[in-house]
Design an enzyme around this catalytic site. Structure first.
Site, PDB file in Angstrom:
ATOM      1  N   SER A 240       0.869  -1.326  -0.100  1.00 22.42           N
ATOM      2  CA  SER A 240      -0.047  -0.007   0.067  1.00 22.42           C
ATOM      3  C   SER A 240       0.859   1.294  -0.021  1.00 22.42           C
ATOM      4  O   SER A 240       0.375   2.432  -0.372  1.00 22.42           O
ATOM      5  CB  SER A 240      -1.009   0.135   1.335  1.00 22.42           C
ATOM      6  OG  SER A 240      -1.859  -1.022   1.163  1.00 22.42           O
TER       7      SER A 240
ATOM      8  N   HIS B  30      -6.798  -1.742   9.445  1.00 18.57           N
ATOM      9  CA  HIS B  30      -5.941  -3.072   9.116  1.00 18.57           C
ATOM     10  C   HIS B  30      -6.255  -4.090  10.316  1.00 18.57           C
ATOM     11  O   HIS B  30      -5.455  -4.050  11.208  1.00 18.57           O
ATOM     12  CB  HIS B  30      -4.544  -2.965   8.719  1.00 18.57           C
ATOM     13  CG  HIS B  30      -4.276  -2.495   7.436  1.00 18.57           C
ATOM     14  ND1 HIS B  30      -4.234  -3.253   6.376  1.00 18.57           N
ATOM     15  CD2 HIS B  30      -4.161  -1.200   6.879  1.00 18.57           C
ATOM     16  CE1 HIS B  30      -3.998  -2.505   5.150  1.00 18.57           C
ATOM     17  NE2 HIS B  30      -4.004  -1.210   5.581  1.00 18.57           N
TER      18      HIS B  30
ATOM     19  N   CYS C 142      -9.241  -1.721   3.730  1.00 19.80           N
ATOM     20  CA  CYS C 142      -8.489  -0.455   3.197  1.00 19.80           C
ATOM     21  C   CYS C 142      -8.883  -0.142   1.944  1.00 19.80           C
ATOM     22  O   CYS C 142     -10.040   0.401   1.577  1.00 19.80           O
ATOM     23  CB  CYS C 142      -7.088  -0.848   3.334  1.00 19.80           C
ATOM     24  SG  CYS C 142      -5.986   1.067   3.496  1.00 19.80           S
TER      25      CYS C 142
ATOM     26  N   GLU D 291      -5.673  -6.929  10.626  1.00 19.65           N
ATOM     27  CA  GLU D 291      -4.839  -8.247  10.752  1.00 19.65           C
ATOM     28  C   GLU D 291      -3.401  -7.572  11.173  1.00 19.65           C
ATOM     29  O   GLU D 291      -2.602  -8.546  11.711  1.00 19.65           O
ATOM     30  CB  GLU D 291      -4.209  -8.516   9.353  1.00 19.65           C
ATOM     31  CG  GLU D 291      -3.335  -7.897   8.400  1.00 19.65           C
ATOM     32  CD  GLU D 291      -3.954  -6.469   8.128  1.00 19.65           C
ATOM     33  OE1 GLU D 291      -3.077  -5.535   7.736  1.00 19.65           O
ATOM     34  OE2 GLU D 291      -5.267  -6.180   7.842  1.00 19.65           O
TER      35      GLU D 291
ATOM     36  N   GLY E  82      -4.252   7.296   2.308  1.00 16.47           N
ATOM     37  CA  GLY E  82      -4.226   8.550   2.181  1.00 16.47           C
ATOM     38  C   GLY E  82      -5.526   9.037   1.488  1.00 16.47           C
ATOM     39  O   GLY E  82      -5.717  10.279   1.036  1.00 16.47           O
TER      40      GLY E  82
ATOM     41  N   GLY F 193      -4.337  -1.797  -0.952  1.00 18.05           N
ATOM     42  CA  GLY F 193      -3.356  -1.493  -2.026  1.00 18.05           C
ATOM     43  C   GLY F 193      -3.235  -0.020  -2.194  1.00 18.05           C
ATOM     44  O   GLY F 193      -3.771   0.659  -1.391  1.00 18.05           O
TER      45      GLY F 193
ATOM     46  N   GLY G  53      -2.408   3.730  -4.376  1.00 21.49           N
ATOM     47  CA  GLY G  53      -3.014   4.553  -5.287  1.00 21.49           C
ATOM     48  C   GLY G  53      -4.481   5.252  -5.226  1.00 21.49           C
ATOM     49  O   GLY G  53      -4.876   5.077  -4.118  1.00 21.49           O
TER      50      GLY G  53
END
Length: 367
Positions: free
Chosen positions: A51, A342, A256, A344, A300, A228, A230
């Site tokens: 990410s 997250h 996410c 995990e 972001g 991920g 972008g």
């Protein structure tokens, strides 16, 4: 290892702000969007999280490298960050089971960094001015460095998941156990896969641009949409696939980026945040249970709260207690949910791992 004498290095921000320190990791030049992570541990996991592809990471913890590097503490094959900014970069490490120093790890993986700079000042600057592009170099200065910085594209409207996704599908877990979970890999972390296989899921990880039709041939019981890098706003290929999964009433869980793609699949837009949320201590409230969780975050971009509140098909399930931003959502009449953080990562407590159990239960109810 013998710690070499480090060259002078420069950090140049897009607004012209400059910091001077010394080179760490590989000597060279590298740039991307600069952002900061407030986690006091887990630097190796941060650097290898897909990410973060395309970004320079500022560690707010003042001492970095003091526990070395360990082969098992990675989230992908190698560091995905474009650069590293730290205050005090440790020349030695004290953890006996470490396999190498952080310097050796960064050098081996061609990761450029700068140390000996005032990270507190840098973070305060980013918090005030917002995330922006930056460049680190131990080779260039002045106009030459500025010219290289000008070549770096803005993170907004930048599609990056196809840069980090698996090139071909692969399987994990035992085929004669549990449920079959198809994973759309937008930049997945290994610890997510472990949480699924630990629950006896037989997983098949598909490249980011895989169609629903192709994944459905594997006959999965449920679908997972990964994290991920972008801008999700330009990832129509992923939101189209997820929309088709939803239409067929298949169980869906996203984390996410997966949360943003799920929102986008039902017409709820996303936006670029001022400086993002990245750290291990973000409090989130589960609105369905009334309980709060201490969460790990790295994003972001976020789902638009106003659009979600007006949606007829989705509802808010989790909210950030620091900033009142969207941290989780579910579809009202479909077996699909997602969280922005997250679960995990286990930032200390395991407050959020119940979400994987919720996914398994959702699959059972819809099988």
């Amino acid at each position: 290892m013998k710690y070499p004498t480090r060259k002078k290095a420069t950090l140049l921000l897009q607004d012209g702000t400059t910091f001077t320190g010394h080179s760490i990791g590989k000597e060279g030049t590298s740039g991307g969007e600069i952002c900061f992570n407030t986690g006091m541990t887990g630097y190796q996991e941060i650097y290898t999280d897909p990410s973060y592809f395309g970004q320079i990471i500022v560690n707010t913890t003042s001492h970095i490298g003091n526990y070395g590097a360990l082969d098992s503490e990675v989230e992908s094959d190698k560091p995905t960050i474009k650069g590293l900014v730290v205050n005090d970069f440790s020349k030695i490490y004290s953890r006996t089971k470490a396999t190498e120093s952080l310097q050796e790890f960064l050098e081996r993986n061609n990761t450029v960094g700068i140390g000996g700079v005032d990270t507190r000042k840098i973070v305060r600057h980013i918090r005030t001015k917002g995330a922006m592009n930056a460049i680190i170099s131990s080779e260039l200065e002045g106009e030459a460095l500025q010219a290289e910085l000008d070549k770096i594209p803005s993170m907004e409207s930048l599609e990056l998941s196809t840069k980090v996704t698996t090139k071909k599908a692969y399987e994990l877990g035992e085929s004669n156990k549990g449920f079959r979970v198809a994973i759309l890999d937008l930049g997945i972390k290994r610890s997510i896969l472990k949480n699924l296989t630990d629950r006896d899921c037989h997983c098949k990880v598909f490249p980011a641009e895989t169609t629903f039709e192709e994944m459905e041939k594997w006959n999965p019981d449920g679908y997972f949409i990964s994290n991920g890098p972008g801008d999700p706003a330009v990832m129509d290929y992923a939101s189209t696939t997820v929309a088709e999964v939803i239409e067929k009433n298949k169980p869906v869980f996203g984390i996410c980026m997966g949360s943003q793609i799920l929102a986008k699949a039902v017409g709820i837009p996303t936006y670029k945040m001022h400086h993002g949320h990245r750290g291990l201590n973000h409090p989130v409230k589960n609105l369905r249970t009334g309980l709060s969780e201490i969460t790990s975050q790295n994003h972001g971009f976020a789902v638009e709260m106003e659009a979600l509140s007006k949606s007829d098909v989705a509802e808010l399930t989790h909210i950030d207690l620091n900033h009142d931003t969207v941290e989780g959502l579910r579809l009202k009449n479909k077996p699909a949910f997602a969280v922005q953080y997250h679960p995990e990562s286990s930032p200390g407590p395991n407050d959020s791992t119940y979400l994987f159990d919720d996914f398994i239960q959702l699959i059972k109810e819809n099988k």
